[in-house]
Design a protein around this motif. Structure first.
Motif, PDB file in Angstrom:
ATOM      1  N   MET A 189      44.560 -10.903   4.150  1.00 45.47           N
ATOM      2  CA  MET A 189      43.711 -11.603   3.418  1.00 45.47           C
ATOM      3  C   MET A 189      43.838 -12.973   2.899  1.00 45.47           C
ATOM      4  O   MET A 189      44.962 -13.493   2.887  1.00 45.47           O
ATOM      5  CB  MET A 189      43.558 -10.924   2.327  1.00 45.47           C
ATOM      6  N   ALA A 190      43.347 -13.786   2.911  1.00 47.01           N
ATOM      7  CA  ALA A 190      42.588 -15.312   2.572  1.00 47.01           C
ATOM      8  C   ALA A 190      42.546 -15.364   1.578  1.00 47.01           C
ATOM      9  O   ALA A 190      42.090 -14.643   0.534  1.00 47.01           O
ATOM     10  CB  ALA A 190      41.628 -15.815   3.562  1.00 47.01           C
ATOM     11  N   GLU A 191      42.854 -16.299   0.335  1.00 45.47           N
ATOM     12  CA  GLU A 191      43.086 -16.300  -0.669  1.00 45.47           C
ATOM     13  C   GLU A 191      42.126 -16.151  -1.743  1.00 45.47           C
ATOM     14  O   GLU A 191      40.999 -16.567  -2.575  1.00 45.47           O
ATOM     15  CB  GLU A 191      43.674 -17.526  -0.973  1.00 45.47           C
ATOM     16  N   ILE A 192      40.213 -17.616  -0.378  1.00 45.29           N
ATOM     17  CA  ILE A 192      39.456 -17.214  -0.369  1.00 45.29           C
ATOM     18  C   ILE A 192      38.253 -15.744  -1.004  1.00 45.29           C
ATOM     19  O   ILE A 192      37.605 -15.779  -1.820  1.00 45.29           O
ATOM     20  CB  ILE A 192      38.675 -18.012   0.351  1.00 45.29           C
TER      21      ILE A 192
ATOM     22  N   PHE B 219      28.942 -22.442   5.396  1.00 45.32           N
ATOM     23  CA  PHE B 219      30.442 -22.063   5.337  1.00 45.32           C
ATOM     24  C   PHE B 219      30.426 -21.094   6.254  1.00 45.32           C
ATOM     25  O   PHE B 219      31.619 -20.094   5.568  1.00 45.32           O
ATOM     26  CB  PHE B 219      30.926 -22.202   4.498  1.00 45.32           C
ATOM     27  N   ALA B 220      30.274 -20.995   7.177  1.00 44.51           N
ATOM     28  CA  ALA B 220      30.586 -20.107   8.259  1.00 44.51           C
ATOM     29  C   ALA B 220      31.622 -19.615   8.010  1.00 44.51           C
ATOM     30  O   ALA B 220      31.827 -17.798   8.725  1.00 44.51           O
ATOM     31  CB  ALA B 220      29.638 -19.368   9.465  1.00 44.51           C
ATOM     32  N   ASP B 221      32.602 -20.857   8.545  1.00 42.92           N
ATOM     33  CA  ASP B 221      33.843 -20.312   8.756  1.00 42.92           C
ATOM     34  C   ASP B 221      35.329 -20.140   7.649  1.00 42.92           C
ATOM     35  O   ASP B 221      36.070 -20.291   7.743  1.00 42.92           O
ATOM     36  CB  ASP B 221      34.399 -21.538  10.069  1.00 42.92           C
ATOM     37  N   VAL B 222      34.872 -20.028   6.176  1.00 41.86           N
ATOM     38  CA  VAL B 222      35.389 -19.928   5.600  1.00 41.86           C
ATOM     39  C   VAL B 222      36.289 -19.073   5.223  1.00 41.86           C
ATOM     40  O   VAL B 222      37.767 -19.305   5.081  1.00 41.86           O
ATOM     41  CB  VAL B 222      34.347 -20.347   4.199  1.00 41.86           C
ATOM     42  N   THR B 223      36.266 -18.452   5.954  1.00 46.13           N
ATOM     43  CA  THR B 223      37.542 -16.541   5.977  1.00 46.13           C
ATOM     44  C   THR B 223      36.567 -16.335   7.619  1.00 46.13           C
ATOM     45  O   THR B 223      35.659 -15.857   7.563  1.00 46.13           O
ATOM     46  CB  THR B 223      36.639 -16.288   4.739  1.00 46.13           C
ATOM     47  N   GLU B 224      37.593 -14.976   7.287  1.00 40.14           N
ATOM     48  CA  GLU B 224      37.264 -13.941   8.567  1.00 40.14           C
ATOM     49  C   GLU B 224      36.558 -13.120   7.654  1.00 40.14           C
ATOM     50  O   GLU B 224      36.831 -12.089   7.082  1.00 40.14           O
ATOM     51  CB  GLU B 224      38.521 -13.731   9.761  1.00 40.14           C
ATOM     52  N   ALA B 225      35.270 -11.922   8.418  1.00 39.59           N
ATOM     53  CA  ALA B 225      34.112 -11.169   7.529  1.00 39.59           C
ATOM     54  C   ALA B 225      34.631  -9.671   7.982  1.00 39.59           C
ATOM     55  O   ALA B 225      34.955  -8.992   7.081  1.00 39.59           O
ATOM     56  CB  ALA B 225      32.962 -11.685   8.175  1.00 39.59           C
ATOM     57  N   PRO B 226      35.517  -9.082   9.310  1.00 39.99           N
ATOM     58  CA  PRO B 226      36.412  -8.140   9.066  1.00 39.99           C
ATOM     59  C   PRO B 226      37.356  -7.479   8.402  1.00 39.99           C
ATOM     60  O   PRO B 226      37.250  -6.691   7.311  1.00 39.99           O
ATOM     61  CB  PRO B 226      36.277  -7.956  10.434  1.00 39.99           C
ATOM     62  N   PRO B 227      38.511  -8.363   7.994  1.00 42.53           N
ATOM     63  CA  PRO B 227      38.816  -7.687   7.165  1.00 42.53           C
ATOM     64  C   PRO B 227      38.221  -7.520   5.537  1.00 42.53           C
ATOM     65  O   PRO B 227      38.353  -6.468   4.779  1.00 42.53           O
ATOM     66  CB  PRO B 227      40.373  -9.022   7.310  1.00 42.53           C
ATOM     67  N   LEU B 228      37.683  -8.955   4.819  1.00 39.01           N
ATOM     68  CA  LEU B 228      36.792  -8.807   3.976  1.00 39.01           C
ATOM     69  C   LEU B 228      35.686  -8.049   4.299  1.00 39.01           C
ATOM     70  O   LEU B 228      35.620  -7.593   2.955  1.00 39.01           O
ATOM     71  CB  LEU B 228      36.474  -9.626   4.203  1.00 39.01           C
ATOM     72  N   ALA B 229      35.435  -6.935   4.722  1.00 37.38           N
ATOM     73  CA  ALA B 229      34.418  -5.701   4.861  1.00 37.38           C
ATOM     74  C   ALA B 229      35.240  -4.882   4.579  1.00 37.38           C
ATOM     75  O   ALA B 229      34.635  -3.873   3.806  1.00 37.38           O
ATOM     76  CB  ALA B 229      33.730  -5.858   6.691  1.00 37.38           C
ATOM     77  N   GLU B 230      36.500  -4.657   5.432  1.00 37.43           N
ATOM     78  CA  GLU B 230      37.405  -3.012   5.005  1.00 37.43           C
ATOM     79  C   GLU B 230      37.321  -3.436   3.765  1.00 37.43           C
ATOM     80  O   GLU B 230      37.504  -2.540   3.141  1.00 37.43           O
ATOM     81  CB  GLU B 230      38.772  -3.460   5.835  1.00 37.43           C
ATOM     82  N   LEU B 231      38.124  -4.709   2.956  1.00 38.68           N
ATOM     83  CA  LEU B 231      38.372  -4.196   1.404  1.00 38.68           C
ATOM     84  C   LEU B 231      37.356  -4.007   0.816  1.00 38.68           C
ATOM     85  O   LEU B 231      37.465  -3.421   0.035  1.00 38.68           O
ATOM     86  CB  LEU B 231      38.564  -5.958   1.314  1.00 38.68           C
ATOM     87  N   ILE B 232      35.899  -4.426   0.997  1.00 41.60           N
ATOM     88  CA  ILE B 232      34.855  -3.808   0.390  1.00 41.60           C
ATOM     89  C   ILE B 232      34.172  -3.299   0.210  1.00 41.60           C
ATOM     90  O   ILE B 232      33.948  -1.838  -0.529  1.00 41.60           O
ATOM     91  CB  ILE B 232      33.754  -5.448   0.824  1.00 41.60           C
ATOM     92  N   ALA B 233      34.201  -2.371   1.901  1.00 39.58           N
ATOM     93  CA  ALA B 233      34.565  -0.903   1.807  1.00 39.58           C
ATOM     94  C   ALA B 233      35.439   0.021   0.900  1.00 39.58           C
ATOM     95  O   ALA B 233      35.073   0.710  -0.015  1.00 39.58           O
ATOM     96  CB  ALA B 233      34.331  -0.266   3.316  1.00 39.58           C
ATOM     97  N   ASP B 234      36.279  -0.448   0.796  1.00 36.24           N
ATOM     98  CA  ASP B 234      37.589   0.464  -0.101  1.00 36.24           C
ATOM     99  C   ASP B 234      36.814   0.098  -1.027  1.00 36.24           C
ATOM    100  O   ASP B 234      37.310   1.565  -2.197  1.00 36.24           O
ATOM    101  CB  ASP B 234      39.007  -0.304   0.210  1.00 36.24           C
ATOM    102  N   GLU B 235      36.105  -0.800  -2.001  1.00 41.94           N
ATOM    103  CA  GLU B 235      36.097  -1.093  -3.038  1.00 41.94           C
ATOM    104  C   GLU B 235      34.821  -0.476  -3.280  1.00 41.94           C
ATOM    105  O   GLU B 235      34.428   0.598  -4.342  1.00 41.94           O
ATOM    106  CB  GLU B 235      35.890  -2.142  -3.894  1.00 41.94           C
ATOM    107  N   LEU B 236      34.338   0.171  -2.072  1.00 39.98           N
ATOM    108  CA  LEU B 236      33.227   0.851  -2.451  1.00 39.98           C
ATOM    109  C   LEU B 236      33.027   2.170  -2.957  1.00 39.98           C
ATOM    110  O   LEU B 236      32.727   3.368  -3.433  1.00 39.98           O
ATOM    111  CB  LEU B 236      31.595   0.367  -1.499  1.00 39.98           C
ATOM    112  N   ILE B 237      34.456   2.774  -1.708  1.00 39.18           N
ATOM    113  CA  ILE B 237      35.009   4.496  -1.620  1.00 39.18           C
ATOM    114  C   ILE B 237      35.182   4.034  -3.088  1.00 39.18           C
ATOM    115  O   ILE B 237      35.406   5.530  -3.846  1.00 39.18           O
ATOM    116  CB  ILE B 237      35.124   3.965  -0.166  1.00 39.18           C
ATOM    117  N   ALA B 238      36.639   3.449  -3.575  1.00 34.63           N
ATOM    118  CA  ALA B 238      36.658   4.181  -4.279  1.00 34.63           C
ATOM    119  C   ALA B 238      35.994   4.047  -5.773  1.00 34.63           C
ATOM    120  O   ALA B 238      36.097   4.830  -7.153  1.00 34.63           O
ATOM    121  CB  ALA B 238      38.158   3.008  -4.781  1.00 34.63           C
ATOM    122  N   ALA B 239      34.941   2.891  -5.709  1.00 31.69           N
ATOM    123  CA  ALA B 239      33.848   3.690  -6.788  1.00 31.69           C
ATOM    124  C   ALA B 239      33.281   4.615  -7.111  1.00 31.69           C
ATOM    125  O   ALA B 239      32.418   4.520  -8.070  1.00 31.69           O
ATOM    126  CB  ALA B 239      33.036   1.889  -7.080  1.00 31.69           C
TER     127      ALA B 239
END
Length: 243
Positions: A1-4, A48-68
């Motif tokens: 996970m990137a700091e950004i 800023f298309a290259d500021v982060t990698e989308a797949p790992p962040l998408a996994e975290l967002i999915a986990d957050e929405l599942i938890a909520a």
């Protein structure tokens, strides 16, 4: 996970009032693919298309929405697990979570230049080999794993429970229906991380610390605010960050 990633996550939730995900049972891979495309499209739109990698962040967002419970999970024998997105639940969650998000609130104060400035600063720091920018009060390396001793867990558990009890005693928070319950849920989730004894700093920030920051700002001169501030100071000390 990137700091950004926490900044991109907030921009994602802020920007998408509706995710456009079908409210039909999906496999996790299908759901994450949709979120990946939304993240890529959003970052491309802001330049800023290259500021982060989308797949790992998408996994975290999915986990957050599942938890909520924005995404309903259903396990079927032999067939496996299905995930069903609930649009109304997402809109309600989005409205509540942004209210206490320090990144979102900073963006509201600073205006349209906030996220471009953050992304530009982040990219510059990476290119120059410097430490990455702090996460709204947290030091760099929020992706690192922290492990507490039994004594640390016991003391922080006690302090967290005191904050939870103080919040539970409030009739309502900020005049927003359901906000008290949301904050209580995040505080309790953070307490479970502490009780587990080992976790990534990022997840503590998304649950416990984010809620505590809101409480300090909202109840600065009241008991709740004092308890929240004391717990933040204790957490900062225990995870190796100056308060």
């Amino acid at each position: 996970m990137a700091e950004i990633d926490p900044y991109v996550r907030t921009l994602f939730i802020q920007s998408y009032g509706k995710l456009g995900i079908a409210e039909t049972p999906l496999r996790r891979s299908e759901l994450v693919s949709v979120i990946v495309e939304r993240v890529k499209s959003l970052l491309s739109d802001v330049g800023f298309a290259d500021v982060t990698e989308a797949p790992p962040l998408a996994e975290l967002i999915a986990d957050e929405l599942i938890a909520a419970k924005v995404i309903y999970r259903e396990a079927v024998q032999f067939a496996g697990e299905y995930l069903t997105f609930r649009a109304q639940a997402y809109q309600e969650y989005r409205n509540k979570v942004l209210v206490q998000d320090p990144i979102y609130n900073a963006g509201q104060r600073i205006g349209a230049r906030f996220f471009p400035d953050v992304f530009t600063g982040y990219i510059s720091s990476v290119l120059e080999g410097q430490d990455e920018i702090p996460l709204m009060g947290l030091a760099p390396a929020s992706g690192r794993i922290v492990t507490f001793s039994d004594n640390q867990m016991s003391e922080l558990d006690k302090q967290t429970s005191e904050v939870i009890d103080a919040v539970a005693a409030q009739n309502q928070i900020g005049g927003v229906a359901g906000l008290r319950e949301l904050i209580l849920g995040q505080l309790k989730a953070g307490r479970e991380l502490i009780r587990a004894g080992s976790f990534r700093v990022y997840f503590l920030q998304l649950t416990l610390i984010q809620s505590l920051q809101y409480l300090v700002a909202r109840y600065e001169k009241e008991v709740v605010g004092g308890l929240a501030a004391a717990l933040i100071a204790a957490l900062m000390k225990q995870i190796g960050i100056d308060a």
